[in-house]
Scaffold this motif. Structure first.
Motif, PDB file in Angstrom:
ATOM      1  N   VAL A 134       0.816  -1.211   0.000  1.00 49.61           N
ATOM      2  CA  VAL A 134       0.000   0.000   0.000  1.00 49.61           C
ATOM      3  C   VAL A 134       0.852   1.263   0.000  1.00 49.61           C
ATOM      4  O   VAL A 134       0.590   2.206  -0.731  1.00 49.61           O
ATOM      5  CB  VAL A 134      -0.940  -0.002   1.228  1.00 49.61           C
ATOM      6  N   TYR A 135       1.901   1.294   0.813  1.00 48.77           N
ATOM      7  CA  TYR A 135       2.641   2.529   1.024  1.00 48.77           C
ATOM      8  C   TYR A 135       3.946   2.610   0.261  1.00 48.77           C
ATOM      9  O   TYR A 135       4.952   3.066   0.775  1.00 48.77           O
ATOM     10  CB  TYR A 135       2.902   2.704   2.519  1.00 48.77           C
ATOM     11  N   THR A 136       3.924   2.241  -0.971  1.00 54.03           N
ATOM     12  CA  THR A 136       5.169   2.226  -1.739  1.00 54.03           C
ATOM     13  C   THR A 136       5.768   3.615  -1.933  1.00 54.03           C
ATOM     14  O   THR A 136       6.989   3.760  -2.011  1.00 54.03           O
ATOM     15  CB  THR A 136       4.937   1.592  -3.119  1.00 54.03           C
ATOM     16  N   TYR A 137       4.917   4.650  -1.998  1.00 52.75           N
ATOM     17  CA  TYR A 137       5.443   5.975  -2.309  1.00 52.75           C
ATOM     18  C   TYR A 137       6.388   6.511  -1.242  1.00 52.75           C
ATOM     19  O   TYR A 137       7.262   7.329  -1.522  1.00 52.75           O
ATOM     20  CB  TYR A 137       4.294   6.959  -2.564  1.00 52.75           C
ATOM     21  N   VAL A 138       6.257   6.058   0.016  1.00 54.62           N
ATOM     22  CA  VAL A 138       7.133   6.572   1.060  1.00 54.62           C
ATOM     23  C   VAL A 138       8.540   5.976   0.967  1.00 54.62           C
ATOM     24  O   VAL A 138       9.465   6.460   1.616  1.00 54.62           O
ATOM     25  CB  VAL A 138       6.556   6.316   2.468  1.00 54.62           C
ATOM     26  N   PHE A 139       8.718   4.933   0.158  1.00 46.97           N
ATOM     27  CA  PHE A 139      10.047   4.358  -0.043  1.00 46.97           C
ATOM     28  C   PHE A 139      10.823   5.090  -1.133  1.00 46.97           C
ATOM     29  O   PHE A 139      12.021   4.866  -1.300  1.00 46.97           O
ATOM     30  CB  PHE A 139       9.931   2.869  -0.413  1.00 46.97           C
ATOM     31  N   SER A 140      10.145   5.944  -1.883  1.00 49.08           N
ATOM     32  CA  SER A 140      10.809   6.680  -2.954  1.00 49.08           C
ATOM     33  C   SER A 140      11.968   7.482  -2.395  1.00 49.08           C
ATOM     34  O   SER A 140      11.830   8.206  -1.407  1.00 49.08           O
ATOM     35  CB  SER A 140       9.813   7.618  -3.646  1.00 49.08           C
ATOM     36  N   GLY A 141      13.118   7.351  -3.007  1.00 51.70           N
ATOM     37  CA  GLY A 141      14.330   8.003  -2.510  1.00 51.70           C
ATOM     38  C   GLY A 141      15.306   6.991  -1.948  1.00 51.70           C
ATOM     39  O   GLY A 141      16.517   7.219  -1.943  1.00 51.70           O
ATOM     40  N   ILE A 142      14.782   5.849  -1.481  1.00 49.64           N
ATOM     41  CA  ILE A 142      15.658   4.748  -1.089  1.00 49.64           C
ATOM     42  C   ILE A 142      16.127   4.073  -2.382  1.00 49.64           C
ATOM     43  O   ILE A 142      15.340   3.877  -3.308  1.00 49.64           O
ATOM     44  CB  ILE A 142      14.924   3.755  -0.172  1.00 49.64           C
ATOM     45  N   LYS A 143      17.366   3.742  -2.469  1.00 53.11           N
ATOM     46  CA  LYS A 143      17.967   3.264  -3.717  1.00 53.11           C
ATOM     47  C   LYS A 143      17.154   2.145  -4.365  1.00 53.11           C
ATOM     48  O   LYS A 143      16.818   1.142  -3.727  1.00 53.11           O
ATOM     49  CB  LYS A 143      19.394   2.781  -3.466  1.00 53.11           C
ATOM     50  N   ASN A 144      16.797   2.375  -5.625  1.00 54.76           N
ATOM     51  CA  ASN A 144      16.090   1.422  -6.502  1.00 54.76           C
ATOM     52  C   ASN A 144      14.623   1.189  -6.134  1.00 54.76           C
ATOM     53  O   ASN A 144      13.947   0.382  -6.792  1.00 54.76           O
ATOM     54  CB  ASN A 144      16.813   0.071  -6.539  1.00 54.76           C
ATOM     55  N   ALA A 145      14.099   1.885  -5.122  1.00 54.34           N
ATOM     56  CA  ALA A 145      12.708   1.632  -4.704  1.00 54.34           C
ATOM     57  C   ALA A 145      11.716   1.890  -5.831  1.00 54.34           C
ATOM     58  O   ALA A 145      10.813   1.078  -6.066  1.00 54.34           O
ATOM     59  CB  ALA A 145      12.364   2.501  -3.488  1.00 54.34           C
ATOM     60  N   ASP A 146      11.857   3.012  -6.523  1.00 57.63           N
ATOM     61  CA  ASP A 146      10.906   3.339  -7.591  1.00 57.63           C
ATOM     62  C   ASP A 146      10.917   2.305  -8.707  1.00 57.63           C
ATOM     63  O   ASP A 146       9.863   1.913  -9.221  1.00 57.63           O
ATOM     64  CB  ASP A 146      11.207   4.730  -8.159  1.00 57.63           C
TER      65      ASP A 146
END
Length: 543
Positions: A134-146
């Motif tokens: 559900v909360y994938t957008y908060v991982f944006s910025g962590i390497k390769n998350a996007d």
């Protein structure tokens, strides 16, 4: 927490559903009160899962806050302090690498040790599309998350790895000044890898039997479908001597009148109330007003060809709204007029030493004369003498009242305008916004973590949580610069500039800041009511 929170918070938005199936445990409240180690609390929706990979409701966030600990947590001042991490670390590699030592005495409620692998395993699950996270957008910025979320890369490539049993390395794609606050969210909690694999990912955290925790409590009496459950003290918790409660009973209470009556009969020790019930309790001695990072506002449709793509018309609508009258006479629940998207007490600007919301807020006073001037000019610019505006809102008691007030204010103060109000179920409301079938939409933002960027970041061009399609190249640039800022000074300067640009453009129309009304039994102490995040009862006690 906006579109996602339509699902999540099906919600706390002033529930109308009347009903209660209360804990049988409450019938023994009399004996519990003598012990003064038991707490009876409520949730506004049923618990459906405790898998922080895909949990999606307020009740789950709240429960996880009192069951588990991540790397860091928030203290009584909403400051980041160590939890499973031994210290709050400073990044290296130009702000892109965090090397974190974990405490060695942390254990899961089944006795397993909490290790670095448990964090790696949980975070990878939380970005893996196969798990419907559900909360994938908060991982944006962590390497390769996007790239992982987009299905273009394996979760094994996420920028987190175990350097040993109690040592983690986290790599970012760019500096993130808000990173330490970010990882206090429940989605960043660890998972006992061996336990999850033993019970299976589909069964994990779907009932008490298939759930383990690493915090002050563990869950019992939860079948996965019942609407009551109990947290009992976790004897494996590393700080168990600081935990005074022996158990916390939770019951689902969806109606404000029911919550109030249960509180009056001592069957609830901390009850949340809203709407008409809250209005009538503003002088109650047991009322506690909790500031939340929660702002109600009007989303304004600025798509090409829309009436309110005209800036002067947007500004005119904002200026005819008497926010003091709205909060005091229409709401009457302690909410306050909003002059900023970011709510007060969310964060202090460390450069100026001031509350970010307060230092960037504009006047909340109405200016009808200026509004009428702008309205006339705006209509002339779009070549119309009159317009019809569609205002949509959720079909809750409070939103209906606010929408009616906005309708009246606009129609009575401006000429050549007809405002049509539609009160819709959450799903229908979301569908209309996605399709751009509205002019104004009443909505809210409840911050995921205590930082202004969690508000402002959702209003960048093409953001899925920006249905009004506000778009400003300058605003986008300020947010982008803040996201990669290497210094606190640059970070906060860009956030201030972004807030000013948003206000200049009237990209949205802030209305009011929510105060959460709690009825709290006398003698209850030690509860930490977080502005962003959820109430922490792990150190609560009875005087």
């Amino acid at each position: 927490m906006e579109n996602m929170m339509v699902r999540k918070i099906g919600k706390l938005a002033i529930p109308i559903v009347i009903g209660l199936l209360f804990l049988s445990a409450c019938s023994s409240k009399k004996s519990d009160s003598k012990q003064k180690t038991v707490l009876n609390l409520m949730q506004t929706s049923e618990l459906t899962t405790l898998d922080n990979t895909n949990q999606a409701t307020m009740s789950e966030f709240s429960t996880l806050t009192n069951l588990d600990e991540g790397l860091y947590k928030l203290n009584t001042k909403n400051e980041v302090v160590p939890a499973i991490a031994k210290t709050v670390v400073k990044p290296t590699n130009d702000g892109k690498t965090y090397t974190i030592q974990l405490r060695k005495d942390a254990r899961w409620s089944n006795g397993d040790k909490v290790t670095a692998v448990d964090f790696v395993y949980s975070w990878r699950r939380s970005v893996d599309p196969a798990n419907n996270p559900v909360y994938t957008y908060v991982f944006s910025g962590i390497k390769n998350a996007d790239a992982i979320v987009a299905g273009k890369m394996s979760p094994d490539n996420l920028g987190i790895k175990a350097l040993g049993k109690y040592k983690l390395e986290i790599n970012l794609e760019h500096p993130m000044q808000s990173f330490n606050k970010l990882v206090t969210m429940p989605v960043f909690l660890p998972q006992d890898k061996s336990f999850v694999q033993k019970v299976g990912t589909k069964k994990y955290a779907t009932n008490a039997k298939n759930t383990v925790s690493n915090g002050a409590f563990k869950i019992t009496k939860w079948t996965g479908v019942n609407d009551s459950y109990t947290l009992v003290k976790n004897n494996y918790y590393y700080a168990k001597n600081k935990v005074k409660l022996t158990k916390i009973n939770y019951a689902t209470v969806k109606d404000d009148n029911t919550a109030y009556n249960l509180f009056k009969t001592n069957k609830l020790d901390d009850a949340t109330v809203s709407g008409v019930v809250a209005q009538g309790l503003q002088n109650n001695k047991n009322l506690k007003k909790v500031s939340r990072a929660w702002t109600y506002y009007l989303q304004v449709n600025q798509r090409s060809g829309s009436v309110l793509a005209n800036e002067k018309l947007r500004k005119a609508i904002s200026l005819v709204i008497n926010r003091e009258e709205l909060t005091q006479k229409v709401l009457g629940d302690g909410s306050s007029a909003a002059g900023s998207f970011v709510s007060p007490k969310t964060a202090k600007d460390p450069i100026t030493g001031k509350d970010f919301s307060t230092e960037t807020a504009t006047s909340t006073k109405a200016n009808v004369k200026e509004a009428q001037k702008l309205w006339k000019e705006g209509l002339s610019e779009i070549g119309k003498s009159s317009v019809t505006l569609n205002l949509i809102a959720e079909d809750t008691e409070t939103q209906k009242k606010v929408a009616e007030y906005i309708q009246s204010a606009v129609q009575s103060k401006l000429t050549g305008v007809n405002v049509k109000v539609q009160d819709l179920p959450a799903k229908s409301l979301s569908n209309k916004k996605t399709a751009g079938d509205f002019d104004l939409s009443l909505w809210y933002w409840l911050a995921d973590y205590a930082d202004p960027i969690n508000y402002l970041g959702i209003l960048t061009t093409n953001n899925s949580m920006n249905p009004g399609k506000y778009s400003s190249s300058k605003f986008d640039e300020y947010i982008a610069n803040a996201q990669v800022a290497k210094t606190q000074k640059a970070y906060w300067e860009n956030l201030r500039d972004a807030q000013k640009q948003l206000q200049k453009d009237t990209g949205i129309i802030p209305l009011y800041y929510v105060k959460e009304d709690h009825l709290v039994q006398s003698g209850l102490s030690g509860v930490i009511y977080h502005t962003a995040g959820f109430a922490d009862y792990t150190r609560a006690y009875w005087k």
